[in-house]
Design an enzyme around this catalytic site. Structure first.
Site, PDB file in Angstrom:
ATOM      1  N   HIS A   5      -8.939  -5.250  17.038  1.00 40.36           N
ATOM      2  CA  HIS A   5      -8.993  -3.854  16.596  1.00 40.36           C
ATOM      3  C   HIS A   5     -10.390  -3.614  16.031  1.00 40.36           C
ATOM      4  CE1 HIS A   5      -7.683  -0.014  15.068  1.00 40.36           C
ATOM      5  NE2 HIS A   5      -8.056  -0.346  13.833  1.00 40.36           N
ATOM      6  N   ASP A  14      -4.666   2.609  18.826  1.00 43.20           N
ATOM      7  CA  ASP A  14      -5.657   2.519  19.904  1.00 43.20           C
ATOM      8  C   ASP A  14      -5.011   2.830  21.254  1.00 43.20           C
ATOM      9  OD1 ASP A  14      -7.648   1.566  18.046  1.00 43.20           O
ATOM     10  OD2 ASP A  14      -6.639  -0.372  18.116  1.00 43.20           O
ATOM     11  N   GLY A  60      -0.384   4.857  -0.749  1.00 41.32           N
ATOM     12  CA  GLY A  60      -1.485   5.384   0.035  1.00 41.32           C
ATOM     13  C   GLY A  60      -1.075   6.499   0.984  1.00 41.32           C
ATOM     14  N   MET A  61      -2.074   7.083   1.646  1.00 41.45           N
ATOM     15  CA  MET A  61      -1.835   8.228   2.515  1.00 41.45           C
ATOM     16  C   MET A  61      -1.011   7.862   3.750  1.00 41.45           C
ATOM     17  SD  MET A  61      -2.907  10.960   1.168  1.00 41.45           S
ATOM     18  CE  MET A  61      -2.803  12.006   2.613  1.00 41.45           C
ATOM     19  N   VAL A  88      -1.305  -3.879   9.094  1.00 35.16           N
ATOM     20  CA  VAL A  88      -2.078  -2.661   9.367  1.00 35.16           C
ATOM     21  C   VAL A  88      -3.439  -2.721   8.685  1.00 35.16           C
ATOM     22  CG1 VAL A  88      -2.075  -0.135   9.187  1.00 35.16           C
ATOM     23  CG2 VAL A  88       0.078  -1.361   9.570  1.00 35.16           C
ATOM     24  N   GLY A  98       0.825  -1.202   0.000  1.00 37.34           N
ATOM     25  CA  GLY A  98       0.000   0.000   0.000  1.00 37.34           C
ATOM     26  C   GLY A  98       0.858   1.251   0.000  1.00 37.34           C
ATOM     27  N   ALA A  99       1.991   1.174  -0.697  1.00 33.53           N
ATOM     28  CA  ALA A  99       3.019   2.213  -0.576  1.00 33.53           C
ATOM     29  C   ALA A  99       2.621   3.530  -1.223  1.00 33.53           C
ATOM     30  CB  ALA A  99       4.328   1.707  -1.190  1.00 33.53           C
TER      31      ALA A  99
END
Length: 443
Positions: A282, A254, A109-110, A224, A106-107
């Site tokens: 989570h 969290d 992504g934000m 993640v 997911g490199a």
């Protein structure tokens, strides 16, 4: 030194890609590496030549450099990183540690947009630790990955020695020592949690297989992408050659949110809050543990005497923080998630302060708390700073805490049944109940 231009049409990107892998190869069987490349003619080499890469004078495309052995070459490289990793032997041994390979999915992504620059700066692994970034994206995000690599180039991080980008985990995960698995499909409107478990579970099953096949045998894996606990379980089940203890699900955000809420209620700065545990999944069944937490070294229940708020308002404030942030900010918590990833890594590579601990979702086999085996469950841990950890034994339980933990445990057991077809446990059966436990802000 003779240089041979690799010609490309003017409309193409200035970066080369083969099988969505944006790099040049120094292997002699270069034509095989580029077997899916449609934009470039075959590169012909002599049997005695080696191939490394450089950047052309107009910076529009990489070029191949024929080398007779006088220049140090690498297996793969990206842009300017083809030129910079040329440390003298004494510098490698006296000044810097051995380079480590870090994969990030997911490199584009934000979250990664915040995280990658922290990794490259040396603020995570230390000012003497050179790194290579292996960035995994999708076909749809390949141009964005090019942009990420360009920004990393322009930032001139001295510790960032290599950057490699691609879409095939079997290539990107080669020899990695850390795998930060951020990329996952977001949950869209009307999507059932069970459907999300199946869709993302397939992603993490494949990535687990790739890690098992090509990563370092002691790779540390931090999941993640949500639902991160069960995704981490799927990943580890598909990587039997990697110790199950090496897989983590991120619950550090969290924990950080819980510390912030306790600090606000007590009227202290958040560095006064310690021994904070997030138990379980989570999700909205997570259990922020105020029984064992400390404020200025004192039990939280002694400092905050509003026990009704602790049992009701505190947990709700932690759970709803992400949704509230979206209302204010218009986007999800990318920056604070990136910071929590940094915190999670640093908790494993630096010794835990005496008497304190941290939260991370880990494999439950052998746990001292009576939690069901074969789950990934957030629990309190300590580390000596070697990348490993041990579970904390000296924690207290009361009926309230045990009952809340049991609910999160039951949810994870139900999620595990939903993905049995991805973990090798038979036919999947999914019954998650009528209550949606997805955290606000993650839909």
């Amino acid at each position: 030194m003779a240089m041979t231009e690799l010609s490309t049409p003017k409309t193409t990107s200035p970066f080369l890609h083969s099988s969505s892998r944006l790099s040049l190869s120094s292997k002699l069987h270069l034509s095989n590496q580029f077997r899916h490349l449609q934009l470039l003619p075959p590169l012909h080499t002599t049997s005695n030549s080696k191939i490394s890469c450089s950047v052309s004078q107009n910076n529009q495309a990489p070029v191949a450099v024929q080398d007779n052995g006088s220049v140090k070459t690498k297996k793969e490289c990206y842009g300017v990183f083809c030129l910079t990793y040329d440390l003298k032997a004494e510098e490698e041994t006296k000044s810097w540690k051995k380079m480590i390979n870090i994969a990030v999915s997911g490199a584009a992504g934000m979250i990664s947009n915040h995280l990658l620059f922290k990794l490259a700066s040396g603020s995570v692994f230390g000012p003497d630790q050179p790194i290579a970034l292996k960035l995994l994206g999708s076909e749809r995000s390949i141009q964005a990955l090019e942009g990420v690599a360009m920004e990393l180039e322009d930032s001139l991080f001295p510790l960032l020695r290599e950057v490699d980008i691609g879409t095939d985990p079997y290539e990107v995960f080669q020899d990695v020592e850390w795998a930060l698995l951020i990329g996952a499909k977001p949950r869209g409107p009307g999507m059932e949690r069970a459907a999300l478990l199946d869709i993302n579970g397939q992603i993490f099953a494949e990535q687990g297989k790739a890690l098992n096949a090509v990563a370092s045998p002691n790779v540390k894996v931090l999941v993640v992408g949500n639902p991160c606990n069960t995704n981490a379980l799927i990943c580890l089940k598909n990587a039997p050659n990697i110790p199950a203890k090496n897989f983590h699900a991120l619950t550090r955000l969290d924990e950080n949110r819980a510390k912030c809420q306790l600090a606000l209620k007590a009227g202290v700065f958040y560095d006064k809050v310690s021994n904070m545990t997030i138990w379980g999944n989570h999700s909205t069944t997570q259990v922020p543990d105020f029984l064992n937490a400390r404020i200025n070294g004192r039990p939280v229940k002694e400092v905050i005497t509003d026990h009704k708020w602790l049992e009701e308002g505190f947990t709700e404030s932690v759970q709803k923080r992400g949704g509230l942030l979206i209302q204010k900010w218009g986007r999800s918590s990318a920056a604070s998630t990136a910071v929590s990833i940094v915190d999670a890594i640093k908790s494993l590579v630096t010794p835990t302060p005496e008497g304190d601990w941290f939260s991370t979702g880990v494999y439950t086999n052998g746990n001292p708390y009576g939690i069901a085996k074969d789950l990934v469950f957030s629990m309190p841990c300590r580390s000596t700073g070697d990348g490993d950890y041990e579970l904390v034994k000296d924690v207290e339980f009361d009926d309230y805490l045990r009952n809340r933990i049991a609910k999160s445990e039951a949810e994870l057991l139900a999620e595990k049944k939903c993905v049995a077809h991805l973990t090798g446990d038979g036919i999947a059966f999914c019954d998650l109940g009528p209550v949606d436990t997805m955290l606000p802000g993650e839909v």
